[in-house]
Design a protein around this motif. Structure first.
Motif: not given
Lengths: 83, 150, 150, 83
Positions: A57-64
């Motif tokens: 999200l906006d170039q940062d890894l995130a969870d679902f």
């Protein structure tokens, strides 16, 4: 809400495009994935095994289960293989 | 700190020399260079895709994390994308420190993290067609070695 | 395997490039370069004494041991002796392997062993005179990491 | 038995020479060290703290209780500081 969605590697190939602009009311990544998968078979195929999909999200890894509030860019891709 | 994501080839020897040159407080330089391997002799090319913007951001975050964990005078990351052939150099990292333990650990850490946390994807082409390289569970497991924030 | 003990300077960048060049089966090259450090700004020169004959023999044994423990395509050790000034490169090692873990571990191992098991002695000169560098207990302790045959 | 004895670093400086040929009946390194130390003060000084002395027999590291049988070259030196 308008999101820029990016696809990389085999997700890009299955979805058939590298990026698209989507208008959605999805509150989380999970909801967005369900919405896209319901839209067309190629999305359902791309997202059929979420254990093989990563999201940023906006170039940062995130969870679902991450919230999409304030997010402008969502990227889906397989596990990374750099180096 | 010097982070470069580029399609063009880089000169590994020249980068090593430049990185090690003209530093007064250091005692140790470690460099790593990744090369397109051709195990069975069948690989024709490797295509590296990346996520412009996020790639530089992720590499910078990884380098900054290394700088917090070890006493580094400097570090360098160069990573290519696009089409490469066997024997070509994909990427390199370099670390400089007063002591060898810090330089080694930081270079090892940078490699482990950029393998699995920087947005690059490899596709291999052989005479039989092309296929995306699957992430290795060993690479993911390697991150557990740095467990303070794995 | 290439082992060189010499008084003359060596070209770190050129050695890195040559070492990494023209290999087909490898995926990883790691290099280490040791530099004469000047912590307090007072070091004028470092004199390195060694034991001709035994030095080459010890380095070869260390390199052979690394080759037994890890899958190495090649390794290189260059170590200088004689008078060096701050910023000068004392020595380097390089390892090449199919995989990064082997290349890193072998280079780290070579450094630990040659620090404490190859017959070199350093003497530092400052304006106050000159003094032999004492072996560090940390360097001896580092050998325990490779405990299969420490 | 004739041995070539080498000294390095501060052992060389204390003994005052880099190498010498010695005729001895010493059976072990320990015996050789005692013999040398009894010979002159500079040897006694060089060998006063054996925990700071290492020995190599024919260019292989050895212990002080090692036998000198068949040995041609004995080297004494401080702990090594390479790299």
């Amino acid at each position: 809400m308008t999101l820029e969605i990016l696809y990389f590697a085999w997700l890009r190939e299955r979805v058939g495009l590298p990026r698209e602009t989507v208008t959605t009311e999805a509150a989380t990544v999970d909801e967005l994935v369900r919405e896209l998968s319901a839209r067309e078979e190629r999305y359902a195929l791309a997202f059929s095994d979420l254990s093989a999909v990563r999201v940023a999200l906006d170039q940062d890894l995130a969870d679902f289960d991450a919230s999409l509030a304030g997010v402008r860019e969502v990227a889906f891709f397989p596990p990374m293989t750099g180096g | 700190m010097d982070i470069r994501v580029q399609e063009a080839a880089f000169d590994y020897g020249a980068e090593c020399a430049r990185f090690a040159d003209g530093r007064s407080g250091i005692g140790a330089v470690v460099t790593f260079c990744g090369v397109v391997r051709n195990d069975g002799g069948s690989l024709q090319a490797m295509e590296i895709e990346h996520y412009p913007g996020m790639t530089e951001r992720a590499l910078r975050q990884i380098a900054e994390e290394a700088g917090k964990r070890w006493a580094l005078a400097d570090c360098l990351i160069i990573h290519r994308y696009g089409r490469l052939t066997p024997g070509e150099r994909i990427m390199m990292v370099a670390t400089a420190s007063a002591h060898r333990a810090d330089a080694f650990a930081a270079a090892d850490f940078l490699m482990d993290y950029l393998k699995s946390r920087a947005p690059f994807w490899k596709k291999e082409s052989t005479a039989d067609g092309s296929e995306w390289v699957a992430a290795k569970s060993a690479d993911e497991a390697a991150l557990a070695r740095w467990s303070r924030r794995a």
